[in-house]
Design a protein around this motif. Structure first.
Motif, PDB file in Angstrom:
ATOM      1  N   ALA A   1       0.846  -1.201   0.000  1.00 28.07           N
ATOM      2  CA  ALA A   1       0.000   0.000   0.000  1.00 28.07           C
ATOM      3  C   ALA A   1       0.873   1.239   0.000  1.00 28.07           C
ATOM      4  O   ALA A   1       1.889   1.300   0.714  1.00 28.07           O
ATOM      5  N   PHE A   2       0.462   2.229  -0.786  1.00 28.95           N
ATOM      6  CA  PHE A   2       1.170   3.506  -0.860  1.00 28.95           C
ATOM      7  C   PHE A   2       0.175   4.604  -0.520  1.00 28.95           C
ATOM      8  O   PHE A   2      -0.790   4.840  -1.258  1.00 28.95           O
ATOM      9  N   CYS A   3       0.391   5.276   0.609  1.00 33.26           N
ATOM     10  CA  CYS A   3      -0.522   6.320   1.077  1.00 33.26           C
ATOM     11  C   CYS A   3      -0.117   7.646   0.448  1.00 33.26           C
ATOM     12  O   CYS A   3       1.045   8.065   0.549  1.00 33.26           O
ATOM     13  N   GLU A   4      -1.072   8.306  -0.172  1.00 34.10           N
ATOM     14  CA  GLU A   4      -0.791   9.599  -0.794  1.00 34.10           C
ATOM     15  C   GLU A   4      -1.099  10.717   0.199  1.00 34.10           C
ATOM     16  O   GLU A   4      -0.474  10.808   1.247  1.00 34.10           O
TER      17      GLU A   4
ATOM     18  N   ASP B   1       5.424   1.062   7.236  1.00 36.04           N
ATOM     19  CA  ASP B   1       6.709   0.358   7.226  1.00 36.04           C
ATOM     20  C   ASP B   1       7.863   1.195   6.712  1.00 36.04           C
ATOM     21  O   ASP B   1       9.024   0.866   6.976  1.00 36.04           O
ATOM     22  N   GLY B   2       7.557   2.253   5.976  1.00 39.82           N
ATOM     23  CA  GLY B   2       8.643   3.064   5.472  1.00 39.82           C
ATOM     24  C   GLY B   2       8.141   4.222   4.645  1.00 39.82           C
ATOM     25  O   GLY B   2       6.965   4.285   4.275  1.00 39.82           O
ATOM     26  N   VAL B   3       9.036   5.160   4.401  1.00 43.97           N
ATOM     27  CA  VAL B   3       8.751   6.279   3.502  1.00 43.97           C
ATOM     28  C   VAL B   3       9.211   5.869   2.105  1.00 43.97           C
ATOM     29  O   VAL B   3      10.362   5.478   1.913  1.00 43.97           O
ATOM     30  N   GLY B   4       8.296   5.936   1.146  1.00 42.17           N
ATOM     31  CA  GLY B   4       8.670   5.522  -0.205  1.00 42.17           C
ATOM     32  C   GLY B   4       7.555   5.761  -1.194  1.00 42.17           C
ATOM     33  O   GLY B   4       6.382   5.661  -0.846  1.00 42.17           O
ATOM     34  N   MET B   5       7.932   6.085  -2.415  1.00 45.94           N
ATOM     35  CA  MET B   5       6.984   6.313  -3.494  1.00 45.94           C
ATOM     36  C   MET B   5       6.819   5.039  -4.316  1.00 45.94           C
ATOM     37  O   MET B   5       7.729   4.218  -4.410  1.00 45.94           O
ATOM     38  N   LEU B   6       5.664   4.904  -4.939  1.00 42.36           N
ATOM     39  CA  LEU B   6       5.330   3.671  -5.635  1.00 42.36           C
ATOM     40  C   LEU B   6       6.406   3.271  -6.642  1.00 42.36           C
ATOM     41  O   LEU B   6       6.914   2.150  -6.593  1.00 42.36           O
ATOM     42  N   ARG B   7       6.752   4.147  -7.555  1.00 39.28           N
ATOM     43  CA  ARG B   7       7.657   3.755  -8.638  1.00 39.28           C
ATOM     44  C   ARG B   7       9.065   3.449  -8.130  1.00 39.28           C
ATOM     45  O   ARG B   7       9.726   2.536  -8.633  1.00 39.28           O
ATOM     46  N   SER B   8       9.520   4.182  -7.132  1.00 44.37           N
ATOM     47  CA  SER B   8      10.866   3.911  -6.615  1.00 44.37           C
ATOM     48  C   SER B   8      10.907   2.591  -5.847  1.00 44.37           C
ATOM     49  O   SER B   8      11.864   1.816  -5.981  1.00 44.37           O
TER      50      SER B   8
ATOM     51  N   GLU C   1      12.925  -0.855  -7.074  1.00 45.13           N
ATOM     52  CA  GLU C   1      13.907  -1.504  -6.215  1.00 45.13           C
ATOM     53  C   GLU C   1      13.553  -2.966  -5.959  1.00 45.13           C
ATOM     54  O   GLU C   1      14.416  -3.845  -6.008  1.00 45.13           O
ATOM     55  N   ARG C   2      12.259  -3.226  -5.697  1.00 46.05           N
ATOM     56  CA  ARG C   2      11.830  -4.584  -5.351  1.00 46.05           C
ATOM     57  C   ARG C   2      11.715  -5.486  -6.585  1.00 46.05           C
ATOM     58  O   ARG C   2      12.031  -6.668  -6.526  1.00 46.05           O
TER      59      ARG C   2
ATOM     60  N   PRO D   1      12.772  -4.923 -10.231  1.00 46.50           N
ATOM     61  CA  PRO D   1      13.381  -4.080 -11.276  1.00 46.50           C
ATOM     62  C   PRO D   1      12.997  -4.440 -12.705  1.00 46.50           C
ATOM     63  O   PRO D   1      13.057  -3.585 -13.589  1.00 46.50           O
ATOM     64  N   ASP D   2      12.616  -5.686 -12.943  1.00 43.41           N
ATOM     65  CA  ASP D   2      12.295  -6.109 -14.309  1.00 43.41           C
ATOM     66  C   ASP D   2      10.795  -6.172 -14.573  1.00 43.41           C
ATOM     67  O   ASP D   2      10.376  -6.624 -15.643  1.00 43.41           O
ATOM     68  N   ALA D   3       9.994  -5.735 -13.624  1.00 44.78           N
ATOM     69  CA  ALA D   3       8.538  -5.859 -13.762  1.00 44.78           C
ATOM     70  C   ALA D   3       7.939  -4.642 -14.459  1.00 44.78           C
ATOM     71  O   ALA D   3       8.470  -3.526 -14.384  1.00 44.78           O
ATOM     72  N   GLU D   4       6.827  -4.876 -15.134  1.00 42.88           N
ATOM     73  CA  GLU D   4       6.063  -3.805 -15.767  1.00 42.88           C
ATOM     74  C   GLU D   4       4.921  -3.388 -14.836  1.00 42.88           C
ATOM     75  O   GLU D   4       4.232  -4.236 -14.253  1.00 42.88           O
ATOM     76  N   ILE D   5       4.722  -2.080 -14.681  1.00 44.59           N
ATOM     77  CA  ILE D   5       3.613  -1.563 -13.875  1.00 44.59           C
ATOM     78  C   ILE D   5       2.358  -1.525 -14.727  1.00 44.59           C
ATOM     79  O   ILE D   5       2.358  -0.984 -15.842  1.00 44.59           O
ATOM     80  N   GLU D   6       1.275  -2.101 -14.201  1.00 40.90           N
ATOM     81  CA  GLU D   6       0.023  -2.220 -14.953  1.00 40.90           C
ATOM     82  C   GLU D   6      -1.109  -1.551 -14.171  1.00 40.90           C
ATOM     83  O   GLU D   6      -1.688  -2.151 -13.266  1.00 40.90           O
ATOM     84  N   PRO D   7      -1.447  -0.295 -14.479  1.00 43.54           N
ATOM     85  CA  PRO D   7      -2.583   0.348 -13.783  1.00 43.54           C
ATOM     86  C   PRO D   7      -3.894  -0.348 -14.148  1.00 43.54           C
ATOM     87  O   PRO D   7      -4.139  -0.652 -15.316  1.00 43.54           O
ATOM     88  N   ILE D   8      -4.727  -0.593 -13.150  1.00 48.43           N
ATOM     89  CA  ILE D   8      -6.029  -1.216 -13.369  1.00 48.43           C
ATOM     90  C   ILE D   8      -7.089  -0.143 -13.138  1.00 48.43           C
ATOM     91  O   ILE D   8      -7.380   0.228 -11.997  1.00 48.43           O
TER      92      ILE D   8
END
Length: 280
Positions: free
Chosen positions: A95-98, A220-227, A231-232, A234-241
């Motif tokens: 989860a990424f809280c905006e 759990d940490g400070v972090g943005m979705l794409r970063s 990191e987790r 690196p070879d995956a494609e992001i697919e917005p639903i």
């Protein structure tokens, strides 16, 4: 030297074979806000969640949460469905809280295995709130008589046109206490030993900004979705639903063209009030 058309084909093939990260936005007030409104409900999100968890080569599902809360029941339904699908598919959820993940918004965030925040995200509000008006003096002023008939002595409680009764307030506080206990149980179950504050601090309905939420174990940490994804995975494609637009919205470009003006104004005010509690 690879020609441009061939390079494009090779890139397409690589993408077709790549792992994928589904991204689902959980944005807005939770629950129905009246006919035709666009609050988050399990019925509205079910097809989106199914599509996300049914992607081929799925490595993880990312929830982008931006919500001031709303209906406790819809929060529970949506979060429970996310956990059910994650368990069935054996997929990790992040989860990424905006801007805000508060109250029911935080309930949704807790459906994830890990929660990330921005430095400026507002997180928490583990509590229950009810609000209304007392208008009995208004109808007295205009000589209006309130008439209500019920079958069942407790059917009529907390009428805004009648004076508030202590026993009715006690009844409401009992309901709120039960819902609050369910909320606390969910947070404890999902966050477990990561919670660092005591109950009096964590569960008093307060909110915290970014890093403080991490310190308390609410995130759990400070972090943005794409970063984080880069990191987790690196070879995956992001697919917005994306959620499908309602039929009226597709036909008119605005579902509000067919909605009652008064209802629309009231619902907009309620949604705005929910956001304004967190300075947004």
């Amino acid at each position: 030297m690879t020609s441009r058309p061939l390079k494009k084909i090779l890139t397409s093939i690589a993408r077709a074979r790549a792992d994928r990260i589904a991204v689902v936005r959980l944005d807005g007030v939770i629950g129905g806000l009246g006919p035709g409104r666009n609050g988050m409900t399990i019925d509205r999100l079910e097809p989106v969640l199914r599509r996300a968890f049914e992607l081929d080569r799925l490595k993880a599902v990312a929830l982008v949460v931006n919500s001031p809360g709303g209906s406790p029941s819809q929060s529970e339904y949506i979060a429970g469905r996310i956990r059910q699908l994650a368990t069935e598919k054996g997929v990790r959820v992040l989860a990424f809280c905006e801007d805000v993940a508060a109250s029911g918004g935080y309930w949704l965030a807790c459906a994830a295995d890990e929660i990330f925040v921005a430095n400026t995200s507002v997180v928490g509000s583990i509590g229950v709130i009810s609000s209304s008006f007392g208008l009995e003096k208004v109808i007295d002023r205009f000589g209006i008589e309130r008439r209500v008939h019920t079958a069942g002595e407790n059917k009529h409680r907390l009428d805004v046109f009648q004076a508030e009764q202590p026993e009715d307030v006690a009844w409401l506080e009992g309901l709120q206490g039960d819902i609050h206990a369910a909320f606390i149980s969910w947070v404890r179950r999902r966050r477990g030993a990561r919670l660092a504050g005591d109950d009096a601090e964590l569960f008093n309905g307060d909110v915290w900004v970014g890093r403080r939420a991490v310190d308390l174990g609410l995130a759990d940490g400070v972090g943005m979705l794409r970063s984080v994804i880069a990191e987790r995975y690196p070879d995956a494609e992001i697919e917005p639903i994306a959620a499908p637009k309602p039929l009226l919205a597709r036909l008119t470009s605005s579902s509000r063209l067919t909605e009652g003006v008064v209802t629309g104004v009231i619902d907009a005010a309620e949604a705005r009030a929910a956001w304004s509690r967190y300075g947004r």
